[in-house]
Design an enzyme around this catalytic site. Sequence first.
Site, PDB file in Angstrom:
ATOM      1  N   ASP A 159      -3.550  40.619  63.714  1.00 31.40           N
ATOM      2  CA  ASP A 159      -3.552  39.399  62.912  1.00 31.40           C
ATOM      3  C   ASP A 159      -2.894  38.447  63.682  1.00 31.40           C
ATOM      4  O   ASP A 159      -1.957  37.766  63.245  1.00 31.40           O
ATOM      5  CB  ASP A 159      -2.824  39.788  61.519  1.00 31.40           C
ATOM      6  CG  ASP A 159      -2.793  38.735  60.519  1.00 31.40           C
ATOM      7  OD1 ASP A 159      -3.771  37.862  60.483  1.00 31.40           O
ATOM      8  OD2 ASP A 159      -1.938  38.438  59.736  1.00 31.40           O
ATOM      9  N   ASP A 197       5.136  40.594  63.509  1.00 31.91           N
ATOM     10  CA  ASP A 197       4.565  41.033  62.462  1.00 31.91           C
ATOM     11  C   ASP A 197       3.258  41.884  62.952  1.00 31.91           C
ATOM     12  O   ASP A 197       1.871  41.347  62.874  1.00 31.91           O
ATOM     13  CB  ASP A 197       4.122  39.994  61.588  1.00 31.91           C
ATOM     14  CG  ASP A 197       3.685  40.696  59.989  1.00 31.91           C
ATOM     15  OD1 ASP A 197       3.698  41.844  60.061  1.00 31.91           O
ATOM     16  OD2 ASP A 197       3.434  39.810  59.249  1.00 31.91           O
TER      17      ASP A 197
END
Length: 335
Positions: free
Chosen positions: A206, A227
Amino acid sequence: MNEQILPESFAGLSPELVLDAVDSCGMYCDGRLLALNSYENRVYQVALDDQAPVIAKFYRPQRWSDPAILEEHQFVQELVAQEIPVVPALEGANGETLRQFLGYRFALFARQSGRAPEIGDAATLEWLGRFIGRIHAVGAIKPYQHRPAIDINTFGVEPRNWLLQHDFIPPDLLQAYQSVSQQALDGVARCYDRAGDVALIRLHGDCHMGNVLWLDTGDQAGPHFVDFDDSRMGPGIQDLWMLLSGSRQEMQSQLTDILVGYEDFFEFEPRQLYLVEALRTLRLLHYSTWLAQRWTDPAFTTAFPWFNTQRYWQDRILELREQVALMDEPPLWPV
């Protein structure tokens, strides 16, 4: 009182529980708690007595298995060992990174500051490319065992089937969505056929600009990747195409700058360029289902009030029609 069972939602995750969970790790909170912008999980900045704040991430129940979370933590630790600027989960007294409190699974992270990168700057893009190349060099060493790949089934066929089996698309738009989504999947399949056998590696998954923090000064100046929750197996171009924006010419220029740095550390297969619009299409299909599957979560109905409206589905149909056309255009560079 919270039951000692695995919860099915975040309904019982109160501020008091969050503070108690961090306290249970031997980090004593001073009572200040700041909810951060996250929907898939619940993420908080927690202030501590006489220490820098920590970030507490509570994992969405029922999403990842414990082994899947742990191998993501392990991947990030492998990157840290190679001095790649990522933010690993903090280890407990016994080396554990995945913790539990009253059934909720969570991890703690050091707080990482920074700003968004300047994507219009060639030197910045080259710098990003170098570190993504280093991430991919480590990611190619071994595969994930417990995390699925980003492919036409997991991000296209399965999400589409789920959506068509549930009552989200308005009846008067259902046939149009069925038709255009099938055309989109057919286009994705053609792109994969053109690309041929592309290697799958462990990815960030991502890697958009919101997950890159930039420091301007000090020993740690440059990008920091945060993340890795969506980390999966997939083609390397997955971590590159989301950094591209603008016109075709602008994206060509941006990709050129990124690959100048990237190929210092990892070889880029040009055939992957056939997958740029295919992966964008899969992300669009997956995103609608992701929203639908979490629509009972109050955070989603508050944050995405425009979802599941007539206008939303009309826009998605037009968007997919555009993608069908784009997938049949030549890749950004001749392959």
